[in-house]
Design an enzyme around this catalytic site. Sequence first.
Site, PDB file in Angstrom:
ATOM      1  N   GLU A 101       0.810  -1.209   0.000  1.00 59.15           N
ATOM      2  CA  GLU A 101       0.000   0.000   0.000  1.00 59.15           C
ATOM      3  C   GLU A 101       0.846   1.261   0.000  1.00 59.15           C
ATOM      4  O   GLU A 101       0.486   2.279  -0.600  1.00 59.15           O
ATOM      5  CB  GLU A 101      -0.924  -0.006   1.223  1.00 59.15           C
ATOM      6  CG  GLU A 101      -1.743   1.253   1.440  1.00 59.15           C
ATOM      7  CD  GLU A 101      -2.884   1.405   0.431  1.00 59.15           C
ATOM      8  OE1 GLU A 101      -3.594   2.421   0.507  1.00 59.15           O
ATOM      9  OE2 GLU A 101      -3.065   0.503  -0.411  1.00 59.15           O
ATOM     10  N   THR A 209     -12.218   9.613 -12.141  1.00 57.34           N
ATOM     11  CA  THR A 209     -11.396   8.983 -11.105  1.00 57.34           C
ATOM     12  C   THR A 209     -11.704   7.509 -10.891  1.00 57.34           C
ATOM     13  O   THR A 209     -10.915   6.803 -10.278  1.00 57.34           O
ATOM     14  CB  THR A 209     -11.545   9.717  -9.757  1.00 57.34           C
ATOM     15  OG1 THR A 209     -12.926   9.714  -9.379  1.00 57.34           O
ATOM     16  CG2 THR A 209     -11.060  11.139  -9.873  1.00 57.34           C
TER      17      THR A 209
END
Length: 224
Positions: A101, A209
């Site tokens: 991440e 997005t």
Amino acid sequence: GKKETVYREMWDKSMNGIHDELLKQSNPHGLWYIAETNRGSINPKFDHLVCFMGGALALGAYTDPKGLDSSRAQRDLKTAKALTYTCYQMYARAKTGISPEMVRFTGSNDFHGTPNYYILRPETVESLFILNYLTGDPIYREWGWEIFQSIEKYCKTEIAYASLTNVDEPGSVEDRMESFFLAETLKYLYLLFDPDTEVDILNKHVFNTEAHPTRIFPVPVVKA
């Protein structure tokens, strides 16, 4: 489309700020990344979320009003390629071939993952698709294929795709599949390998997005 110059000016001002203040290189291999800052103090962390910047900078370079050959556009394209290479390395160096991440650029081996989980994020393959589309360089398809194979090997289950709690521990699957995996990650991977796509990111389409393509509307001619 592309008629409101104020937004282009805002973009170029922001990119100048990133290059002047936040663009850093790692030790020892000089991987480029965008750091964070808090009241003037640099924090050498780089989220997978930021990996969209490779594609964004490349689009900015190819649509620069000064032309692709301008020094500004060439600077942005160089940075786009360098950042995307860093994001690829975030995958390639993990034991599963899948990026954590977030990484921190500290120590003597460029970076380390912290936290080390993976939730099927799309930003790196988004940039791979855009750079392959714009430059035609096959290396971006090769990197994308490696990433896809790793996802298939370590995240695919009998009914869906799972997240990983630790990208350096094969088998550390978590019962979790974000909706953006279908909307974005797989879509960008598909487009990366589709030679006959009708998507035209320079002249006809804009991705929002969540990777939904929308048409660029022509500016209507108003007659007196």
